[in-house]
Design an enzyme around this catalytic site. Structure first.
Site, PDB file in Angstrom:
ATOM      1  N   GLY A 209      61.400  64.732  63.706  1.00  0.00           N
ATOM      2  CA  GLY A 209      62.118  65.258  62.200  1.00  0.00           C
ATOM      3  C   GLY A 209      62.805  64.309  61.352  1.00  0.00           C
ATOM      4  O   GLY A 209      62.049  63.390  62.503  1.00  0.00           O
ATOM      5  N   LYS A 210      63.252  64.285  60.579  1.00  0.00           N
ATOM      6  CA  LYS A 210      63.722  62.892  59.863  1.00  0.00           C
ATOM      7  C   LYS A 210      64.384  62.210  60.776  1.00  0.00           C
ATOM      8  O   LYS A 210      64.388  61.116  60.996  1.00  0.00           O
ATOM      9  CB  LYS A 210      64.991  63.152  58.857  1.00  0.00           C
ATOM     10  CG  LYS A 210      64.449  63.836  57.806  1.00  0.00           C
ATOM     11  CD  LYS A 210      65.217  64.259  56.532  1.00  0.00           C
ATOM     12  CE  LYS A 210      65.105  64.996  55.841  1.00  0.00           C
ATOM     13  NZ  LYS A 210      66.254  64.807  53.892  1.00  0.00           N
ATOM     14  N   ARG A 211      64.946  62.527  61.819  1.00  0.00           N
ATOM     15  CA  ARG A 211      65.562  62.211  62.863  1.00  0.00           C
ATOM     16  C   ARG A 211      64.950  61.338  64.168  1.00  0.00           C
ATOM     17  O   ARG A 211      65.880  59.951  64.810  1.00  0.00           O
ATOM     18  CB  ARG A 211      66.913  62.655  63.672  1.00  0.00           C
ATOM     19  CG  ARG A 211      67.718  63.816  63.375  1.00  0.00           C
ATOM     20  CD  ARG A 211      68.854  63.289  64.125  1.00  0.00           C
ATOM     21  NE  ARG A 211      70.423  64.944  63.386  1.00  0.00           N
ATOM     22  CZ  ARG A 211      70.714  65.755  64.277  1.00  0.00           C
ATOM     23  NH1 ARG A 211      69.981  65.665  65.539  1.00  0.00           N
ATOM     24  NH2 ARG A 211      71.186  66.532  63.767  1.00  0.00           N
ATOM     25  N   ASP A 212      63.941  61.946  63.960  1.00  0.00           N
ATOM     26  CA  ASP A 212      62.633  60.534  64.821  1.00  0.00           C
ATOM     27  C   ASP A 212      62.214  59.860  64.632  1.00  0.00           C
ATOM     28  O   ASP A 212      61.571  59.077  65.168  1.00  0.00           O
ATOM     29  CB  ASP A 212      62.161  61.878  65.312  1.00  0.00           C
ATOM     30  CG  ASP A 212      62.417  62.491  66.020  1.00  0.00           C
ATOM     31  OD1 ASP A 212      63.392  63.121  67.084  1.00  0.00           O
ATOM     32  OD2 ASP A 212      61.528  64.206  65.556  1.00  0.00           O
TER      33      ASP A 212
END
Ligand code: GLU
Length: 479
Positions: free
Chosen positions: A245-248
């Protein structure tokens, strides 16, 4: 049979790494078989629609070297290629389902549906809308959602990547085909479009696998042949087993592009993320990918995203472009990635800098940090010099005298070029009795005040006599 694949992105803005991979495989399959790739813009979710997102998708595909045979810009016999312009087509197919008793208008309010859902939750039974079908549905008309009338049964099918799959009746439900606003759902629209456009191989993310029985029911109800189903496994975050995801830390394709990842490297990396041809090969050109690609070798478990590998591959591609196409071709790619202070430098000079530094670049934007000292004098930082791990042991007076010796020796050089610089530096090593790490670090830091630089003789050669000596003198008098 002609192979027809499609890439069907939704124009919602951000282009995730996984989205692009869903374009690469259909592209490779189509090109390998002289087939066709269709680009279809799935823009019926008006709430998620982002202005400019379609152009971003087109631009990204072009940048990667992925061209399409039908779709926006190029047109084609099966258009329009924007789902929002195909409402009538979906309505025509929807009416067929109404006529055969397989779809009904559903005026139930969202609040009522929530009540049904809650009731099931309370009873701890799965919520299936088909148990709450309105008894006397009205005529279908604009403003009323249209639902499929599911017939609970078992399905089994073959997914080219996931294998043979069987599901029970409990997964079938009355899914919405046309929403209140008259636009179709993805669930219905993609079936109609894939059929109308003659798609033979449907490749998409594995997230659609669980809905597949509902899709099979619609194909059946409409008496349509379905394409081969090829579910692409998730791309996993660098740690753990969750979807990337974007957070990774994974950036959007646009950000990677802005960072100076080459399209060749991006294509290479993403194609090999979850696919391999069974050999040890890691670097593939687009042509090689087209040749080697096969659906059978798409792995059926998640592929782990690894940015370090992407950066490594990009470095390999930077070198490959230099080796195979030469400095001019590589230089072309670097435009826009040079530091601010390089704006008045000539192309000639920048090419010289590039030719000694290219093999240390991971991304083209590394140029910004790694080359600034070639274009203007760096700020003298005596602390950096005296605290350098090789120079720490030497007294400041010794550093000063070493610099002076080097300056006088270098000033006597008749011809300032890489070879002469190399031999002069070697002579200096002998005459001073210093280790290369000491003497060369001193000179290197004094002319660059940068953490790394290319080989010293090359750095001095590119900087030129005047600049090199002026910088060395300035440091000698500042110590
Ligand atoms: N529009 C869908 C998405 O972007 C496409 C899924 C598909 O390829 O069918 O997720």
């Amino acid at each position: 049979m002609e192979i027809i694949t499609r890439f069907a992105p939704s124009p919602t803005g951000y282009i995730h790494i996984g989205n692009v991979r869903s374009a690469i495989y259909p592209y490779l399959l189509a090109r390998q078989n002289n087939g066709k790739l269709i680009l279809r813009i799935e823009d019926t979710d008006r709430a998620r629609y982002v202005e400019g997102a379609t152009e971003l998708i087109e631009d990204t595909l072009k940048w990667l070297g992925i061209d399409w045979d039908e779709g926006p810009i190029v047109g084609g016999p099966n258009g329009p290629y924007f789902q929002s312009e195909r409402k009538d087509i979906y309505h025509t197919w929807a009416r067929k389902l109404i006529e055969s008793g397989r779809a009904y208008a559903d005026p139930t309010s969202p609040e009522k549906i929530d009540e049904y859902r809650k009731e099931c939750n309370d009873k701890k039974i799965p919520f299936l809308y088909r148990n709450y079908r309105p008894e006397n549905p009205p005529e279908w008309q604009p403003g009323i959602p249209l639902r499929f009338k599911a017939e609970p049964k078992e399905y089994s099918w073959h997914d080219e990547v996931m294998g043979d799959i069987q599901t029970g009746p409990e997964v079938l439900d009355d899914i919405i085909l046309i929403k209140k606003d008259g636009y179709p759902t993805y669930n219905f629209a993609h079936i109609v479009d894939d059929y109308e456009m003659g798609v033979t191989h449907l490749m998409r993310g594995v997230e659609y696998l669980s809905s597949t029985p509902n899709y099979l029911a619609i194909y059946e109800a409409l008496n349509l042949d379905r394409p081969k189903i090829i579910s692409l496994p998730h791309i996993l975050a660098p740690n753990g087993n969750k979807k990337l995801g974007k957070r990774d830390g994974a950036k959007s394709v646009t950000e990677y592009r802005e960072d100076g990842i080459l399209p060749e490297a991006m294509l290479n990396y993403l194609a090999c993320l979850g696919w391999n041809d069974g050999t040890e090969q890691e670097i593939y050109t687009k042509e090689e990918l087209i040749k080697s690609f096969s659906i059978e070798r798409i792995q059926n478990s998640g592929a782990r995203y690894d940015e370090t590998k992407l950066l490594w591959m990009n470095g390999q591609w930077i070198r490959r472009i230099f080796d195979e196409q030469g400095i001019d071709a590589l230089y072309e790619r670097t435009l826009g990635f040079w530091p601010e202070n390089a704006k008045d430098a000539t192309d000639e000079y920048k090419k010289k800098v590039l030719s000694i530094i290219y093999d240390r670049l991971k991304t083209l934007s590394d140029l910004r940090e790694m080359t600034a000292y070639f274009f203007s004098d760096p700020k003298i930082d005596i602390d950096m010099l005296v605290n350098n791990k090789f120079l720490k042991k030497l007294a400041e007076s010794e550093l000063e005298s070493l610099l002076k010796t080097s300056i006088s020796k270098l000033s006597n050089l008749k011809t300032w070029d890489a070879d002469n610089l190399q031999s002069t530096l070697n002579e200096l090593l002998k005459s001073t009795g210093k280790k290369p790490a000491e003497l060369f670090s001193l000179i290197r830091i004094a002319v660059s005040f940068a953490p790394f630089s290319p080989a010293l003789h090359l750095t001095l050669d590119v900087l030129g006599r005047e600049v090199s000596l002026a910088r060395l003198n300035a440091v000698a008098s500042a110590i």
